[in-house]
Scaffold this motif. Structure first.
Motif, PDB file in Angstrom:
ATOM      1  N   ARG A   9      12.816  38.034  -8.891  1.00 52.11           N
ATOM      2  CA  ARG A   9      12.486  39.362  -9.395  1.00 52.11           C
ATOM      3  C   ARG A   9      11.741  39.280 -10.716  1.00 52.11           C
ATOM      4  O   ARG A   9      10.783  40.045 -10.967  1.00 52.11           O
ATOM      5  N   LEU A  10      12.144  38.370 -11.587  1.00 51.82           N
ATOM      6  CA  LEU A  10      11.445  38.198 -12.865  1.00 51.82           C
ATOM      7  C   LEU A  10      10.003  37.768 -12.631  1.00 51.82           C
ATOM      8  O   LEU A  10       9.094  38.218 -13.340  1.00 51.82           O
ATOM      9  N   ARG A  11       9.785  36.898 -11.649  1.00 48.03           N
ATOM     10  CA  ARG A  11       8.423  36.478 -11.346  1.00 48.03           C
ATOM     11  C   ARG A  11       7.598  37.632 -10.781  1.00 48.03           C
ATOM     12  O   ARG A  11       6.402  37.739 -11.052  1.00 48.03           O
ATOM     13  N   GLN A  12       8.238  38.484  -9.999  1.00 51.99           N
ATOM     14  CA  GLN A  12       7.535  39.656  -9.491  1.00 51.99           C
ATOM     15  C   GLN A  12       7.083  40.577 -10.640  1.00 51.99           C
ATOM     16  O   GLN A  12       5.966  41.079 -10.648  1.00 51.99           O
ATOM     17  N   ARG A  13       7.956  40.771 -11.597  1.00 55.28           N
ATOM     18  CA  ARG A  13       7.660  41.697 -12.692  1.00 55.28           C
ATOM     19  C   ARG A  13       6.622  41.152 -13.637  1.00 55.28           C
ATOM     20  O   ARG A  13       5.866  41.907 -14.257  1.00 55.28           O
ATOM     21  N   HIS A  14       6.541  39.817 -13.776  1.00 56.79           N
ATOM     22  CA  HIS A  14       5.585  39.219 -14.704  1.00 56.79           C
ATOM     23  C   HIS A  14       4.335  38.732 -14.005  1.00 56.79           C
ATOM     24  O   HIS A  14       3.482  38.090 -14.640  1.00 56.79           O
TER      25      HIS A  14
END
Length: 212
Positions: free
Chosen positions: A205-210
């Motif tokens: 999810r963090l990779r999706q957001r960044h």
């Protein structure tokens, strides 16, 4: 009269940036929230296998006196709920996808379904001849092992490093739990397996957001 936003890019670099932006926007819309894909399964494993450990601890101990039927029922219900959440999230994200991607997804789903049914059918014929604790270990270790293998297969199909690494992690902790024996396997899968899936979902999810 056209506004400035409606005018075509004035140079090739601007056009390329616009194309990349549109591709990123499209990819984001066609990709489900990683939390909905990973977290329900992590919670199901953490709670479901955790109840197994509390009720059927190593060496025949009972850490918490729960009804015998509760751990398996809770795990089954939680897994069904996790599957439903993932199915809804996937349908919303991939509902308009066609071609090879849709075909891969369909065939991969068939592998999950048919593979699980065939393995569990064989286990049902064998486990009745084993002691209760070893039969439970056989069922759980086989199910978790199949999950790890199919995660690695999915990572190979879509070249998804995170999914492939998660499959390796699940396979390794399943092997460790199987060698540790009945009771311990449930603890390892609950903590390291369920916890690992929750961490994998958070990282994804963090990779999706960044993602640019």
């Amino acid at each position: 009269m056209d506004s400035d936003d409606d005018l075509p890019p004035s140079d090739a670099a601007a056009a390329l940036r616009l194309i990349r932006h549109q591709q990123a926007v499209t990819a984001t819309r066609l990709e489900p929230d990683a939390r909905l894909v990973y977290w329900p399964w992590g919670v199901a494993w953490l709670i479901g296998f955790g109840l197994f450990f509390l009720r059927f601890a190593p060496d025949g101990r009972v850490l918490v006196r729960l009804p015998d039927w509760l751990p398996l029922t809770a795990l089954f219900v939680l897994l069904l709920a996790a599957g439903a959440v993932q199915a809804v999230a996937g349908a919303r994200a991939y509902g308009q996808v066609t071609g090879d991607s849709a075909r891969r997804g369909l065939w991969y789903s068939c592998a999950w379904g048919l593979g699980s049914v065939s393995v569990y059918a064989a286990l049902g014929r064998v486990s009745e001849h084993l002691p209760h604790d070893l039969a439970g270990l056989l069922w759980s270790a086989t199910a978790v092992g199949l999950t790890g293998a199919l995660h690695m297969a999915g990572g190979a199909i879509w070249l998804d490093r995170d999914l492939f690494r998660l499959g390796i992690w699940i396979s390794v902790i399943n092997l460790a739990g199987a060698f540790a024996g009945p009771g311990w396997h449930a603890l390892v899968v609950a903590v390291a397996g369920g916890g690992g899936i929750l961490v994998a979902g958070t990282v994804a999810r963090l990779r999706q957001r960044h993602r640019p």
